[in-house]
Design an enzyme around this catalytic site. Sequence first.
Site, PDB file in Angstrom:
ATOM      1  N   LYS A 166      16.182 105.744 199.733  1.00  0.00           N
ATOM      2  CA  LYS A 166      16.002 106.021 198.300  1.00  0.00           C
ATOM      3  C   LYS A 166      15.089 107.221 198.065  1.00  0.00           C
ATOM      4  CE  LYS A 166      16.906 101.530 196.176  1.00  0.00           C
ATOM      5  NZ  LYS A 166      16.276 100.355 195.543  1.00  0.00           N
ATOM      6  N   HIS A 205      13.702  99.077 204.716  1.00  0.00           N
ATOM      7  CA  HIS A 205      15.154  99.065 204.503  1.00  0.00           C
ATOM      8  C   HIS A 205      15.638 100.055 203.445  1.00  0.00           C
ATOM      9  CE1 HIS A 205      13.626  96.309 201.453  1.00  0.00           C
ATOM     10  NE2 HIS A 205      14.713  96.562 200.767  1.00  0.00           N
TER      11      HIS A 205
HETATM   12 FE   LIG Z   1      18.723  99.019 199.149  1.00  0.00          FE
END
Ligand SMILES: [Fe+2]
Length: 342
Positions: free
Chosen positions: A193, A189
């Site tokens: 990042k 998920h």
């Molecule tokens: Fe997140």
Amino acid sequence: MQGRKAPVVLAVDDQPMNLELLSECLAGTGCEFVTESDGEVALETIHRLRPDLVLLDVVMPGLDGFEVCRRIKSDPVNRLLPVVLVTSLSSVHDRMKGLEAGADDFLTKPIDRNELMARVLTLMRTKEVFDKLDDAEHVMAAFAKVVEAKDGGTEAHVERVGRAARALAEAVGMSSDDMDLVYFGGVVHDIGKVGVPDALLLKPGPLDPDERIRMRRHVLVGVEIARELRSAASVIPIIRHHHEWFDGTGYPDGLVGPDIPPTAMVVSICDAYDAMTSDRPYRAAMSSDLAIAELRRGAGTQWDPDLVSRFLRGVMQEPTRVVGVSEPSVSAPADIRNQGGR
Ligand SMILES: [Fe+2]
């Protein structure tokens, strides 16, 4: 498990009687049961046989179970091989030592057959799902590991989130396809990042408004990565919506309550709990009681209250402790609270 019929379980114990007992317990599961009595030899057997699960005694002459586990998990090829430590040691210190060595689960002697069967079947099911992932999904899972390393966590974090999400999905009666999906979603998920600078990911304390905007882009970057890998399209709703809040104040779309995909909400709860109870380089872990209190505090605002309740009852499986937990008199520090909510 590709290319062979029966999953292979390797049990390692220096006491032949214990191996016999394990063998009897697992009779009828359809597993091929292989045994070793020495840690060093077991490592060679793992290299040669590629088992699907390892049951590892802790107290052995030569390499003990902690060290064998650590060596198994430090080999990238075996990182996803589930290892269960079988031990009569029950102290918190020993459990911590096992977790640090990378153990996926624990079984306490004397072995309870039903408990053993449940652990073995669950862990092998998880591995089977991972083995079935296609190349695109493996690429995403690899991204997830990179992100986890960047984010100052351990690679075990995303796998724990995936496993907890699968358990919660099962507890609420989701389909087996959705159970597989939330496992994978739990792992990948946060892949967006990968585009967030380390200084921002590891910043102690709260983010300023500009930093928050940059951090929040990770959900859209993640969607773009998943879109490039067409066979991973089914996980996009989890990646996009895992920061939506039940009261509509989340991002990126401000979805409210039932409009939030339940699969994304499941991952959000499991990620928040695991993040809050994990050490990071810039802050210490919260206690489990405090993290549970935070989940309860956020039920109805950040999270679906029904799913939080199912998580506490069905996944934590500690009803008396959960019921008995008292709300802390002060909130957790803002930089610890809801790390999954950054
Ligand atoms: Fe997140």
